[in-house]
Design an enzyme around this catalytic site. Structure first.
Site, short mmCIF file in Angstrom:
data_model
loop_
_atom_site.label_atom_id
_atom_site.label_comp_id
_atom_site.label_asym_id
_atom_site.label_seq_id
_atom_site.Cartn_x
_atom_site.Cartn_y
_atom_site.Cartn_z
N MET A 1 46.50 39.81 44.16
CA MET A 1 45.62 39.36 45.97
C MET A 1 45.77 38.89 47.20
O MET A 1 45.42 38.02 47.57
CB MET A 1 44.36 38.18 45.32
CG MET A 1 44.07 38.77 43.22
SD MET A 1 42.81 40.26 43.70
CE MET A 1 41.07 39.22 44.57
N CYS A 83 52.53 44.76 41.58
CA CYS A 83 52.25 45.30 42.41
C CYS A 83 52.80 46.41 42.92
O CYS A 83 54.10 46.64 42.84
CB CYS A 83 52.20 44.14 43.62
SG CYS A 83 51.87 44.68 44.81
N LYS A 123 53.89 38.62 35.05
CA LYS A 123 52.64 39.80 34.63
C LYS A 123 52.83 40.90 35.65
O LYS A 123 54.42 41.07 36.32
CB LYS A 123 51.12 39.65 36.16
CG LYS A 123 50.33 41.09 36.28
CD LYS A 123 49.72 39.72 37.69
CE LYS A 123 47.89 41.15 37.48
NZ LYS A 123 48.16 42.06 37.91
N HIS A 155 48.96 44.03 33.20
CA HIS A 155 47.76 45.38 33.81
C HIS A 155 47.61 46.61 32.68
O HIS A 155 48.80 47.78 33.20
CB HIS A 155 48.09 44.99 35.08
CG HIS A 155 46.45 45.92 36.22
ND1 HIS A 155 46.79 46.22 37.55
CD2 HIS A 155 46.60 47.46 35.62
CE1 HIS A 155 45.80 46.98 37.91
NE2 HIS A 155 45.53 46.99 36.85
N ASN A 195 44.36 42.57 32.35
CA ASN A 195 44.28 42.90 33.64
C ASN A 195 43.41 43.86 33.95
O ASN A 195 43.95 45.29 33.11
CB ASN A 195 45.33 42.09 34.48
CG ASN A 195 44.20 42.59 35.93
OD1 ASN A 195 45.35 42.74 36.60
ND2 ASN A 195 43.59 41.55 36.24
N GLY A 196 42.14 43.95 34.83
CA GLY A 196 42.49 45.43 35.08
C GLY A 196 41.17 46.21 34.88
O GLY A 196 40.99 46.15 33.90
N GLY A 218 40.66 39.80 38.39
CA GLY A 218 40.59 39.71 40.00
C GLY A 218 39.70 39.86 40.93
O GLY A 218 38.94 39.05 41.48
N ARG A 219 39.38 41.21 41.02
CA ARG A 219 38.59 41.44 42.22
C ARG A 219 37.17 41.32 42.22
O ARG A 219 36.07 40.98 42.84
CB ARG A 219 38.71 43.09 43.02
CG ARG A 219 39.65 43.39 43.84
CD ARG A 219 40.63 44.85 44.35
NE ARG A 219 41.47 44.40 44.83
CZ ARG A 219 43.32 43.85 44.40
NH1 ARG A 219 43.54 43.70 43.71
NH2 ARG A 219 43.87 44.10 45.91
#
Length: 319
Positions: A1, A83, A123, A155, A195-196, A218-219
């Protein structure tokens, strides 16, 4: 992020949830060693529990950055191995580290030795490029567990380092939640978060019911902060009550007033608050008022008046 979860964002999110673990933007290890440390590492004490996420691939450099950052009292320091951005690839860290689990093990070992009182976590993705996730992910987890890691966030997508943009890497590769659940079953001693693609608290609760230890959002938490964080404490953690977005806005006013009075720009805080009333009557008018007016709000009185006007749109729409 990166460029999103800065200290202003985290302060706002903490008002929505007392329990959720908040993460910083990813900070490159070299920046901490050679850059403006206070600007990169300072945070409000109310943000706890808060984790610092580091980017890097050299054990010695990561160790030095970790040693420095540990003095700020973060609850966790996380090594990013997920990332897929171009900046990350050019620095040989982020998702590309999925290809070198032994190097990651050396990195986290050095980080733990540099800050023995701080938990080091990882992560990662389920794999990158042509890797077979069902083969590489267990090997990756085995390597970092042997190095002392006990908490990992996965993720549940591959990252394609060639051929997909960072944005596409967040949506195009298919999700494989089953594989992450299988990793929890194969590594029961690891704290495994997923995550994801998680957009609702119902999804999060369903994944926890499958045996996972945590869910990272996250988003969706950024764009729909009240939907995700506002009810997370009672729904996920079994404590407290859902927050009221109007009460959160009221608690943000002193923060905004002090920020603008000190020479800051309203936009630096209000941009994180655009989704506060997501899904409610007047949400579009709230976003438009803040988006269009924040640049002109150069003094405290104007900034607070803009907030009043934007909130009035929501209240009128709900009446």
């Amino acid at each position: 992020m990166m460029d999103w979860t800065d200290r202003e964002c985290r302060f706002f999110h903490r008002l929505l949830s007392r329990e959720a673990l908040l993460y910083t933007e990813m900070v490159v290890d070299q920046s901490i060693i050679h850059g403006p440390r206070a600007r990169l590492l300072d945070y409000d004490p109310s943000e706890h529990p808060v984790a610092l996420q580091l980017g890097g691939s050299d054990p010695a450099t990561l160790a030095e950055a970790t040693r420095i950052a540990a003095g700020w009292g973060y609850d966790e320091i996380n090594l990013n191995c997920g990332c897929p951005s171009d900046r990350v690839q050019s620095g040989c860290f982020g998702a590309v580290l999925m290809k070198t689990p032994d190097l990651v093990a050396a990195c986290v070992t050095a980080m733990a030795e540099a800050a023995p009182a701080t938990e080091i976590t990882v992560k990662c993705r389920i794999g990158v490029d042509d890797q077979q996730p069902e083969e590489v992910l267990p090997a990756f987890l085995t390597a970092i567990r042997a190095a002392g890691i006990r908490r990992v966030t996965i993720h549940a997508r591959k990252a394609w380092l060639q051929g997909l943009s960072p944005h596409e890497n967040r949506t195009v590769p298919p999700l494989d939640y089953d594989l992450v659940v299988a990793m929890k079953q194969a590594f029961p001693d690891l704290h495994v978060s997923i995550n994801g693609g998680i957009e609702t608290l119902d999804q999060a609760a369903g994944l926890l019911e499958r045996g996972l230890d945590g869910v990272m959002v996250g988003r969706a938490a950024y764009h729909q902060p009240w939907d995700i964080l506002g009810a997370a404490d009672p729904r996920i953690f079994g404590t407290g009550t859902a927050t009221d977005p109007h009460a959160v806005l009221e608690r943000m006013r002193p923060r905004i007033a002090a920020h603008v009075a000190a020479g800051g720009r309203l936009h630096q805080i209000s941009r994180h608050m655009l989704g506060l009333f997501h899904g409610r009557p007047g949400a579009r008018l709230w976003r438009r008022r803040l988006s269009e007016g924040a640049a002109q709000a150069r003094d405290t009185a104007t900034a607070l008046a803009l907030l009043d006007a934007a909130e009035a749109e929501v209240l009128r729409a709900a009446a």
